[in-house]
Design a protein around this motif. Structure first.
Motif, PDB file in Angstrom:
ATOM      1  N   SER A 174       0.832  -1.206   0.000  1.00  0.00           N
ATOM      2  CA  SER A 174       0.000   0.000   0.000  1.00  0.00           C
ATOM      3  C   SER A 174       0.867   1.258   0.000  1.00  0.00           C
ATOM      4  CB  SER A 174      -0.949   0.007   1.206  1.00  0.00           C
ATOM      5  OG  SER A 174      -0.226   0.003   2.422  1.00  0.00           O
ATOM      6  N   ILE A 185       0.735   3.924  -3.047  1.00  0.00           N
ATOM      7  CA  ILE A 185       0.226   5.257  -2.709  1.00  0.00           C
ATOM      8  C   ILE A 185       1.279   6.327  -2.993  1.00  0.00           C
ATOM      9  CG2 ILE A 185      -0.513   6.752  -0.815  1.00  0.00           C
ATOM     10  CD1 ILE A 185      -1.786   4.203   0.448  1.00  0.00           C
ATOM     11  N   ARG A 213      -3.463  12.475  -2.712  1.00  0.00           N
ATOM     12  CA  ARG A 213      -3.251  11.466  -1.685  1.00  0.00           C
ATOM     13  C   ARG A 213      -4.457  10.538  -1.505  1.00  0.00           C
ATOM     14  NH1 ARG A 213      -2.873  14.615   2.071  1.00  0.00           N
ATOM     15  NH2 ARG A 213      -0.644  15.043   2.089  1.00  0.00           N
ATOM     16  N   LYS A 214      -5.641  11.115  -1.345  1.00  0.00           N
ATOM     17  CA  LYS A 214      -6.837  10.308  -1.110  1.00  0.00           C
ATOM     18  C   LYS A 214      -7.159   9.431  -2.313  1.00  0.00           C
ATOM     19  CE  LYS A 214     -11.737  10.740   0.167  1.00  0.00           C
ATOM     20  NZ  LYS A 214     -12.368  10.473  -1.141  1.00  0.00           N
ATOM     21  N   THR A 221      -4.765   6.584  -2.540  1.00  0.00           N
ATOM     22  CA  THR A 221      -5.103   5.566  -1.545  1.00  0.00           C
ATOM     23  C   THR A 221      -6.241   4.682  -2.038  1.00  0.00           C
ATOM     24  OG1 THR A 221      -4.418   7.063   0.237  1.00  0.00           O
ATOM     25  CG2 THR A 221      -5.789   5.185   0.855  1.00  0.00           C
ATOM     26  N   GLU A 222      -7.268   5.301  -2.607  1.00  0.00           N
ATOM     27  CA  GLU A 222      -8.405   4.537  -3.130  1.00  0.00           C
ATOM     28  C   GLU A 222      -7.973   3.629  -4.281  1.00  0.00           C
ATOM     29  OE1 GLU A 222     -10.841   7.823  -4.087  1.00  0.00           O
ATOM     30  OE2 GLU A 222     -11.769   7.965  -2.110  1.00  0.00           O
ATOM     31  N   SER A 274      -5.037   2.404  -4.730  1.00  0.00           N
ATOM     32  CA  SER A 274      -4.249   1.333  -4.128  1.00  0.00           C
ATOM     33  C   SER A 274      -5.147   0.227  -3.596  1.00  0.00           C
ATOM     34  CB  SER A 274      -3.387   1.896  -3.001  1.00  0.00           C
ATOM     35  OG  SER A 274      -2.716   0.868  -2.301  1.00  0.00           O
ATOM     36  N   LEU A 300      -9.398   5.907   5.106  1.00  0.00           N
ATOM     37  CA  LEU A 300      -9.838   6.897   4.127  1.00  0.00           C
ATOM     38  C   LEU A 300     -10.197   8.221   4.791  1.00  0.00           C
ATOM     39  CD1 LEU A 300     -11.966   4.692   1.717  1.00  0.00           C
ATOM     40  CD2 LEU A 300      -9.783   5.800   1.221  1.00  0.00           C
ATOM     41  N   VAL A 328      -6.739   9.975   5.687  1.00  0.00           N
ATOM     42  CA  VAL A 328      -5.968  10.592   4.610  1.00  0.00           C
ATOM     43  C   VAL A 328      -6.729  11.732   3.945  1.00  0.00           C
ATOM     44  CG1 VAL A 328      -4.703   8.469   4.184  1.00  0.00           C
ATOM     45  CG2 VAL A 328      -6.756   8.953   2.851  1.00  0.00           C
ATOM     46  N   TYR A 366       0.706  11.440   5.636  1.00  0.00           N
ATOM     47  CA  TYR A 366       1.231  10.139   6.033  1.00  0.00           C
ATOM     48  C   TYR A 366       2.469  10.257   6.919  1.00  0.00           C
ATOM     49  CZ  TYR A 366      -1.797   7.302   3.047  1.00  0.00           C
ATOM     50  OH  TYR A 366      -2.880   6.656   2.498  1.00  0.00           O
TER      51      TYR A 366
END
Length: 286
Positions: free
Chosen positions: A187, A191, A201-202, A205-206, A208, A258, A261, A266
């Motif tokens: 992850s 990311i 960033r968000k 993350t999604e 990923s 979620l 972030v 991070y």
């Protein structure tokens, strides 16, 4: 308690740890192997336990995003351009790790037995995360948080993900290859790779999370195919226990990640990685 009961309790504990650490950039594999060593948990030379129970965490993501996944599958089958582009990006990001992973898996698994590798990957990964978070576009909270969007909004998720280009997806795919080195964090690599490619960033993350689904499914099937016949009955039962524990612990963590972030960086995870790497180094030296 019997020896078998203690063994399964250790598997349960590690399954919970897997679910907690899979979706934060601290390397779930490093935690499984380090903590497994500290509590004297034997998973066999092939390390099938550590690979397979990760898919339990991934199934938690499948459940949480099930409506979005159905939309993606049905839209792709209907020829919807937006959904087809998203599917294309997932395939582009998946292929590098699938090909390189199949060619190098035995060499990568050999690194699992050398905990000094984790020292370097944990610390270097933490330093890289700190460097990326210092970039101007990530120095402040994301615009999604300022606008009050929620992490569970499927509409917001779809809109953000559809903006990813195939070049950005390819960068994420090669970043995932780096994550095959133990302690890197799948992850974390995907990311940070996405952020370096210009993805927020968000959204990174999604993406990923979605990319983890085909990647970990392929890894699980491949590992069971290669090593399943050599598993003992106790090891097979431990995998089931760890798998279920990973699923339920991840189920409660994904939405929290979620939310985190959406408004924070991070950096705390980066410092945690550096501290854990330092502690591990001292432990190995003494």
């Amino acid at each position: 308690m019997t020896e078998q009961t203690i063994y399964l309790l250790k598997a349960l504990f590690l399954g919970i740890i897997e679910g907690i650490t899979e979706f934060i950039p601290v390397s779930s594999t490093a935690h499984l192997l380090i903590l497994g060593s500290w509590i004297d948990f034997s998973s066999g030379d092939a390390k099938v336990f550590e690979v397979v129970i990760q898919f339990g965490s991934i199934l938690a993501v499948v459940w949480i995003f099930r409506a979005r996944l159905i939309q993606l599958i049905m839209g792709t089958l209907r020829g919807d351009r937006t959904e087809m582009m998203f599917t294309r990006n997932l395939l582009i990001a998946f292929l590098p790790a699938a090909v390189i992973g199949a060619l190098t898996i035995q060499y990568v698994k050999a690194l699992f037995h050398h905990q000094i590798v984790f020292v370097f990957t944990l610390i270097l990964g933490g330093l890289l995360m700190l460097w990326v978070e210092r970039k101007p576009q990530y120095a402040k909270n994301t615009s999604e948080a300022n606008q009050g969007e929620t992490a569970t909004s499927q509409k917001a998720t779809a809109f953000a993900l559809e903006e990813i280009t195939w070049k950005q997806a390819l960068v994420v795919g090669f970043a995932q290859c780096v994550a095959m080195v133990p302690g890197t964090s799948r992850s974390g690599a995907t990311i940070i790779g996405g952020m370096l490619a210009g993805i927020q960033r968000k959204t990174a993350t999604e993406f990923s999370f979605f990319l983890a689904m085909p990647t970990m499914l392929a890894a699980t099937v491949y590992d069971l195919y290669r090593n399943g016949a050599s598993l003992s009955a106790d090891q097979g039962t431990a995998i089931i226990v760890g798998f279920v524990a990973a699923f339920f612990s991840a189920l409660f963590l994904v939405k929290a990640v979620l939310r985190f972030v959406s408004s924070r960086t991070y950096r705390p995870f980066a410092w945690y990685r550096i501290a854990l790497g330092a502690v591990l180094f001292v432990w190995l030296m003494t």
